[in-house]
Write a protein that holds these residues in place. Structure first.
Motif, mmCIF file in Angstrom:
data_model
loop_
_atom_site.group_PDB
_atom_site.id
_atom_site.type_symbol
_atom_site.label_atom_id
_atom_site.label_comp_id
_atom_site.label_asym_id
_atom_site.label_seq_id
_atom_site.Cartn_x
_atom_site.Cartn_y
_atom_site.Cartn_z
ATOM 1 N N VAL A 183 0.874 -1.171 0.000
ATOM 2 C CA VAL A 183 0.000 0.000 0.000
ATOM 3 C C VAL A 183 0.913 1.224 0.000
ATOM 4 O O VAL A 183 1.880 1.279 0.766
ATOM 5 C CB VAL A 183 -0.924 0.022 1.234
ATOM 6 N N TYR A 184 0.623 2.181 -0.861
ATOM 7 C CA TYR A 184 1.513 3.335 -1.005
ATOM 8 C C TYR A 184 0.716 4.630 -1.122
ATOM 9 O O TYR A 184 -0.482 4.623 -1.424
ATOM 10 C CB TYR A 184 2.412 3.178 -2.235
ATOM 11 N N LEU A 185 1.415 5.731 -0.889
ATOM 12 C CA LEU A 185 0.893 7.060 -1.198
ATOM 13 C C LEU A 185 1.693 7.613 -2.358
ATOM 14 O O LEU A 185 2.927 7.538 -2.364
ATOM 15 C CB LEU A 185 1.020 7.997 0.006
ATOM 16 N N ALA A 186 1.014 8.170 -3.348
ATOM 17 C CA ALA A 186 1.664 8.825 -4.485
ATOM 18 C C ALA A 186 1.300 10.300 -4.452
ATOM 19 O O ALA A 186 0.128 10.655 -4.299
ATOM 20 C CB ALA A 186 1.225 8.195 -5.801
ATOM 21 N N VAL A 187 2.314 11.164 -4.591
ATOM 22 C CA VAL A 187 2.111 12.607 -4.519
ATOM 23 C C VAL A 187 2.457 13.234 -5.861
ATOM 24 O O VAL A 187 3.471 12.895 -6.485
ATOM 25 C CB VAL A 187 2.981 13.223 -3.406
ATOM 26 N N PHE A 188 1.598 14.163 -6.291
ATOM 27 C CA PHE A 188 1.772 14.880 -7.549
ATOM 28 C C PHE A 188 1.823 16.373 -7.243
ATOM 29 O O PHE A 188 0.999 16.891 -6.495
ATOM 30 C CB PHE A 188 0.626 14.565 -8.510
ATOM 31 N N ALA A 189 2.829 17.033 -7.824
ATOM 32 C CA ALA A 189 3.069 18.443 -7.517
ATOM 33 C C ALA A 189 1.842 19.303 -7.859
ATOM 34 O O ALA A 189 1.155 19.035 -8.843
ATOM 35 C CB ALA A 189 4.290 18.934 -8.301
ATOM 36 N N PRO A 190 1.576 20.318 -7.027
ATOM 37 C CA PRO A 190 2.330 20.629 -5.820
ATOM 38 C C PRO A 190 1.839 19.934 -4.560
ATOM 39 O O PRO A 190 2.615 19.703 -3.635
ATOM 40 C CB PRO A 190 2.126 22.139 -5.684
ATOM 41 N N ASP A 191 0.555 19.536 -4.504
ATOM 42 C CA ASP A 191 0.025 19.033 -3.233
ATOM 43 C C ASP A 191 -1.190 18.123 -3.413
ATOM 44 O O ASP A 191 -2.175 18.233 -2.684
ATOM 45 C CB ASP A 191 -0.332 20.204 -2.314
ATOM 46 N N THR A 192 -1.117 17.225 -4.387
ATOM 47 C CA THR A 192 -2.187 16.257 -4.600
ATOM 48 C C THR A 192 -1.672 14.875 -4.238
ATOM 49 O O THR A 192 -0.560 14.494 -4.617
ATOM 50 C CB THR A 192 -2.649 16.259 -6.067
ATOM 51 N N VAL A 193 -2.485 14.102 -3.513
ATOM 52 C CA VAL A 193 -2.043 12.783 -3.059
ATOM 53 C C VAL A 193 -3.146 11.763 -3.275
ATOM 54 O O VAL A 193 -4.338 12.084 -3.245
ATOM 55 C CB VAL A 193 -1.642 12.833 -1.558
ATOM 56 N N LYS A 194 -2.754 10.533 -3.531
ATOM 57 C CA LYS A 194 -3.688 9.415 -3.625
ATOM 58 C C LYS A 194 -3.063 8.199 -2.958
ATOM 59 O O LYS A 194 -1.836 8.088 -2.853
ATOM 60 C CB LYS A 194 -4.001 9.069 -5.082
ATOM 61 N N VAL A 195 -3.902 7.289 -2.520
ATOM 62 C CA VAL A 195 -3.444 6.005 -2.008
ATOM 63 C C VAL A 195 -3.609 4.974 -3.107
ATOM 64 O O VAL A 195 -4.515 5.069 -3.947
ATOM 65 C CB VAL A 195 -4.225 5.599 -0.737
#
Length: 251
Positions: free
Chosen positions: A93-105
Motif C-alpha cells: 500500500v503506497y501514497l503517491a504525490v503529484f506536484a504541488p500538493d495532490t495525493v492518492k493512495v
C-alpha cells in the motif's frame, strides 16, 4: 497508420504503438525525438497481440465495447474472492504525490512498486504497508481513501507539471503516516511554466511523465495525454491545426 497503444516511461522509454496493415511498430518518445504526425479520424484501436494488430472500424474510441478490457481490480475494495492469480502475491500500500500538493493512495504487487509509481508519474511517494495478498491491500486502501482519495485525473497532473512538491505539505503528510520507505522522482522536464494541454503528435519531445508527453512546437510547450492519441489515424507531415500559443512564444 493508426495509433493503437502506448507505453508509459518506466526505466527505459515511453513510446507510441503504431499499426499499419496489421504490423505494429514502436515510436520511441525519447527526449529530442521529432514527431511529425497529423491526426485524422479517430475510431476503435482494435487489439494488439505482440507485433500483430487486429483492426476494428467501430466508432467508439479509444476502444469499442468489444475491445474494452475490464480489469476486475479497478474498483475493488477487498470485498472479493481474489478473482485473479496475482491477488495471492505479496502487495504493498503506497501514497503517491503529484506536484504541488495532490495525493492518492494505491496498491500494487510489491515487486512492481517503483514501476507503478513511474507509470503514474508520481513526484514523491511513500511505502506504507506490505501485506500478504491483494485483498488485504485493497481493504487498507479503501480505508485510507476515505481521507485521501484513490485517483488523480490527468488534467490535475498536467496542471502541476511545472511545479515542485510543496515541502510543508509533504512533511505534514509523512508525519501522519508510518512509512517503510519514501521515493523522489525526477523526470527531467525542466519546465518553467505550465504547458498547454493539447492532443497532437507534432513537435520535439521534451520528455514524458507517466502517460503524459511534453512536446515543444513552434515556441510553445504542450502536454499530451498519450491515451488521448489512441485510435487516431495518422499521416506523416505534421499538424495543420491552429494551436494555442503560450505567452513564452512571444518573448
Amino acid at each position: 497508420m493508426q495509433v493503437v497503444g502506448y507505453h508509459s516511461r518506466v526505466e527505459d522509454h515511453a513510446a507510441l504503438l503504431l499499426a499499419d496493415e496489421g504490423a505494429v511498430t514502436v515510436e520511441r518518445l525519447d527526449p529530442g525525438t521529432e514527431l511529425t504526425y497529423a491526426l485524422g479520424q479517430r475510431h476503435c484501436a482494435g487489439a494488439v497481440d505482440g507485433e500483430r494488430h487486429y483492426a476494428c472500424d467501430g466508432a467508439d474510441a479509444p476502444y469499442c465495447p468489444e475491445h474494452t478490457s475490464r480489469w476486475p481490480c479497478a474498483r475493488c475494495t477487498g470485498d472479493c474472492n481474489k478473482p485473479i492469480e496475482a491477488c495471492d502475491e505479496e502487495h504493498v500500500v503506497y501514497l503517491a504525490v503529484f506536484a504541488p500538493d495532490t495525493v492518492k493512495v494505491g496498491v500494487t504487487r510489491s515487486w512492481r512498486l517503483e514501476t507503478r509509481l513511474r507509470e503514474q508519474g508520481a513526484d514523491r511517494a511513500a511505502h506504507l504497508r506490505t501485506v500478504a495478498d491483494g485483498r488485504i491491500a485493497r481493504q487498507i486502501e479503501a480505508d485510507v481513501a476515505t481521507d485521501l482519495g484513490d485517483r488523480v485525473r490527468v488534467p490535475t497532473k498536467i496542471a502541476g507539471l511545472h511545479e515542485s512538491v510543496d515541502e510543508q505539505f509533504w512533511s505534514t503528510l509523512l508525519d501522519e503516516y508510518e512509512t517503510l520507505a519514501t521515493y523522489d522522482f525526477d523526470y527531467g522536464l525542466a519546465l518553467t511554466e505550465r504547458p498547454m494541454a493539447e492532443t497532437l503528435a507534432t513537435g520535439t519531445v521534451r520528455g514524458t511523465k507517466g502517460r503524459v508527453a511534453v512536446l515543444d512546437n513552434n515556441g510553445s510547450t504542450y502536454a499530451v495525454d498519450l491515451r488521448a492519441l489512441v485510435g487516431y489515424e495518422v499521416t506523416d507531415g505534421g499538424t495543420d491545426r491552429d494551436l494555442q500559443s503560450s505567452l513564452g512564444a512571444f518573448g
